[in-house]
Write a protein that holds these residues in place. Structure first.
Motif, mmCIF file in Angstrom:
data_model
loop_
_atom_site.group_PDB
_atom_site.id
_atom_site.type_symbol
_atom_site.label_atom_id
_atom_site.label_comp_id
_atom_site.label_asym_id
_atom_site.label_seq_id
_atom_site.Cartn_x
_atom_site.Cartn_y
_atom_site.Cartn_z
ATOM 1 N N ARG A 152 0.840 -1.203 0.000
ATOM 2 C CA ARG A 152 0.000 0.000 0.000
ATOM 3 C C ARG A 152 0.873 1.250 0.000
ATOM 4 O O ARG A 152 0.614 2.200 -0.743
ATOM 5 N N THR A 153 1.893 1.249 0.838
ATOM 6 C CA THR A 153 2.827 2.385 0.833
ATOM 7 C C THR A 153 3.501 2.503 -0.529
ATOM 8 O O THR A 153 3.688 3.611 -1.050
ATOM 9 N N GLU A 154 3.831 1.385 -1.124
ATOM 10 C CA GLU A 154 4.510 1.380 -2.432
ATOM 11 C C GLU A 154 3.670 2.061 -3.515
ATOM 12 O O GLU A 154 4.172 2.913 -4.266
ATOM 13 N N VAL A 155 2.390 1.704 -3.609
ATOM 14 C CA VAL A 155 1.582 2.297 -4.685
ATOM 15 C C VAL A 155 1.304 3.776 -4.416
ATOM 16 O O VAL A 155 1.201 4.572 -5.354
ATOM 17 N N TRP A 156 1.193 4.154 -3.157
ATOM 18 C CA TRP A 156 1.052 5.572 -2.846
ATOM 19 C C TRP A 156 2.345 6.319 -3.195
ATOM 20 O O TRP A 156 2.301 7.455 -3.669
ATOM 21 N N TYR A 157 3.463 5.705 -2.953
ATOM 22 C CA TYR A 157 4.752 6.313 -3.304
ATOM 23 C C TYR A 157 4.848 6.515 -4.819
ATOM 24 O O TYR A 157 5.237 7.586 -5.299
ATOM 25 N N LYS A 158 4.468 5.488 -5.591
ATOM 26 C CA LYS A 158 4.476 5.604 -7.055
ATOM 27 C C LYS A 158 3.485 6.665 -7.524
ATOM 28 O O LYS A 158 3.747 7.403 -8.479
ATOM 29 N N MET A 159 2.322 6.719 -6.851
ATOM 30 C CA MET A 159 1.324 7.718 -7.208
ATOM 31 C C MET A 159 1.866 9.120 -6.956
ATOM 32 O O MET A 159 1.630 10.036 -7.765
ATOM 33 N N ARG A 160 2.586 9.317 -5.861
ATOM 34 C CA ARG A 160 3.163 10.629 -5.567
ATOM 35 C C ARG A 160 4.157 11.040 -6.650
ATOM 36 O O ARG A 160 4.176 12.202 -7.073
ATOM 37 N N GLU A 161 4.963 10.090 -7.126
ATOM 38 C CA GLU A 161 5.909 10.389 -8.204
ATOM 39 C C GLU A 161 5.165 10.726 -9.494
ATOM 40 O O GLU A 161 5.591 11.580 -10.266
ATOM 41 N N TRP A 162 4.040 10.066 -9.710
ATOM 42 C CA TRP A 162 3.205 10.350 -10.890
ATOM 43 C C TRP A 162 2.665 11.777 -10.833
ATOM 44 O O TRP A 162 2.673 12.493 -11.837
ATOM 45 N N PHE A 163 2.222 12.202 -9.659
ATOM 46 C CA PHE A 163 1.765 13.581 -9.492
ATOM 47 C C PHE A 163 2.890 14.561 -9.812
ATOM 48 O O PHE A 163 2.686 15.559 -10.501
#
Length: 475
Positions: free
Chosen positions: A368-379
């Motif tokens: 869960r932390t991983e996909v949020w981390y990737k999402m933050r980089e996407w933003f």
């Protein structure tokens, strides 16, 4: 000629409509221009005033003045005061009230009685009451009834949302006045919303230290020298402005704000895979959400409360077909397994995502932390989201910490968010789930060939120019 009683009545009637004159004439002090604006706003029945402030601008002094004004100028008045900690009330606000009581004109000075948790005016039914606003005490602002109500909410940024939810009826009492103030440290919650999505319901003030004669210029210079004028510390403690990101906030608010409502279209990213993410509600009050992401574009396709796994699966299958998606990723934790089973029975091939599994990224504690981390980089790469306030609140709501020993990033659990009075971030989780697998586009859509398919898509027969063919022969 008026006798003494008539003079007092006339004076009280005048002060009742002018808190500023009460402070000047009864307490013998001249408010700052910042304080004067708030005093004027509080004169109106039903006033709703919210102050975001830097450090040391006189918020507690202002609260003490309003408490004494209400107590002395209204007969049947209740003045509940609350703050996140007992320290804020007993060690800061109550001594401030005692300080100004000692400067009042007679007969009010002798008539005011101050106890540890209540302040009264002799001969009247009114009182000021202290109630700590914590999640363990959500009824802090409930249970008060009087002809005149004045709610004083200090350090409102730190009051859990559940306290405001429980007090919603009391706060909306006709004619009730509300004054709340805080250093604006958080980017979610009742206080934050009073300056943003609910701003039209409030009279809003910003107390900057730079505009306050109560704050030494040295203070602002020291903060600027230590942290920088562009730092969040300077914004919050000096300017009285909300930070770009709270100290423990995972998703920066300025990044999310920049992404909201960008004019991007799905067909601008024909080369990118279309990914649909499904976040399945664990509890009846939470939302099941289906979101689409393609390249830097994203959109909310479906959201509902209280759906069955079979119905949610049917909607996911329909949207998967309509958008000719390349992948359907489902948060399969808990009841998500039932959605996965239903999708398989519909001859779909969903990808299961399990939030608690070990992360592929070495700096994240779980998936869960991983996909949020990737999402933050996407933003940060320019990702765009709909102009939706619930999605924005979901994104900036979770905090994070570093795990003991390994020092990995761990996103706040939904259960811990609930303890802080925040809703489950269902919309944001659905977007995050789209980062749960590496997906390649299966086809070239109408917008053109995928970047990775260019080499195979272009053939010599596409080169109609004789010049190009001649150049090829020369080689």
């Amino acid at each position: 000629m008026l006798n003494d009683d008539e003079s007092l009545v006339g004076l009280i009637e005048h002060w009742r409509v002018s808190p500023y004159d009460f402070v000047v004439e009864c307490l013998g002090v001249l408010p700052t221009e910042q304080q004067r604006g708030v005093l004027a706003a509080m004169a109106a029945p039903g006033a709703r005033v919210s102050i975001r402030s830097g450090h040391g601008t006189g918020k507690s002094t202002l609260f003490s003045w309003i408490a004494l004004w209400g107590l002395c100028c209204f007969w049947d008045v209740k003045i509940p005061t609350t703050a996140p900690t007992a320290h804020q009330l007993s060690d800061i606000l109550w001594p401030e009230i005692e300080k100004w009581r000692a400067q009042m004109l007679e007969p009010w000075r002798s008539a005011v009685r101050i106890k540890s948790d209540k302040i009264t005016l002799e001969g009247t039914p009114g009182f000021v009451a202290a109630r700590t606003g914590r999640k363990e005490n959500p009824e802090a602002l409930q249970g008060f009834h009087a002809e005149h109500m004045i709610f004083l909410i200090d350090e409102a940024s730190g009051i859990p949302e559940v306290v405001f939810e429980v007090a919603r009826g009391a706060l909306s009492t006709e004619g009730a006045r509300i004054l709340m103030a805080a250093n604006p440290t958080r980017l979610t919650g009742y206080f934050y919303n009073s300056h943003h999505k609910n701003r039209d319901l409030w009279t809003r003030f910003q107390f900057s230290c730079l505009d306050s004669p109560r704050v030494s210029p040295t203070y602002a210079r020291e903060i600027a020298d230590e942290y920088g004028e562009d730092s969040d510390m300077y914004r919050v403690r000096v300017l009285g402005e909300f930070p770009h990101a709270s100290v423990s906030q995972f998703m920066p608010g300025d990044v999310v704000k920049a992404a909201m409502g960008k004019h991007l279209r799905e067909d601008m990213y024909g080369f990118a895979p279309i990914i649909i993410g499904v976040d399945v509600a664990m509890f009846g009050g939470d939302r099941s959400v289906i979101m689409l992401r393609q390249g830097l574009y994203s959109n909310i396709l479906y959201q509902v409360r209280g759906n069955t796994p079979e119905t949610l699966a049917a909607h996911a299958a329909r949207l998967y077909d309509e958008h000719k998606a390349d992948a359907l990723i489902v948060d399969a934790t808990g009841v998500g397994e039932a959605v996965m089973s239903s999708l398989r029975l519909m001859n779909r091939s969903p990808i299961a995502f399990y939030a608690g599994e070990k992360s592929i990224l070495p700096n994240c504690a779980n998936r869960r932390t991983e996909v949020w981390y990737k999402m933050r980089e996407w933003f940060r790469s320019g990702g765009a989201i709909p102009n939706d306030s619930d999605l924005r609140d979901d994104l900036v709501g979770p905090e994070f910490q570093y795990t003991a020993g390994s020092g990995k990033i761990q996103l706040e659990r939904k259960q811990d968010m609930a303890k802080r009075g925040l809703a489950s971030p269902d919309l944001a989780d659905a977007l995050a789930v789209t980062f749960g697998a590496e997906v390649q586009a299966k086809r070239m859509n109408a917008a053109g060939p995928g970047i990775q398919n260019l080499r195979s898509a272009w053939k010599p027969t596409d080169m109609k120019s004789r010049r190009y063919r001649a150049l090829d022969r020369r080689r």
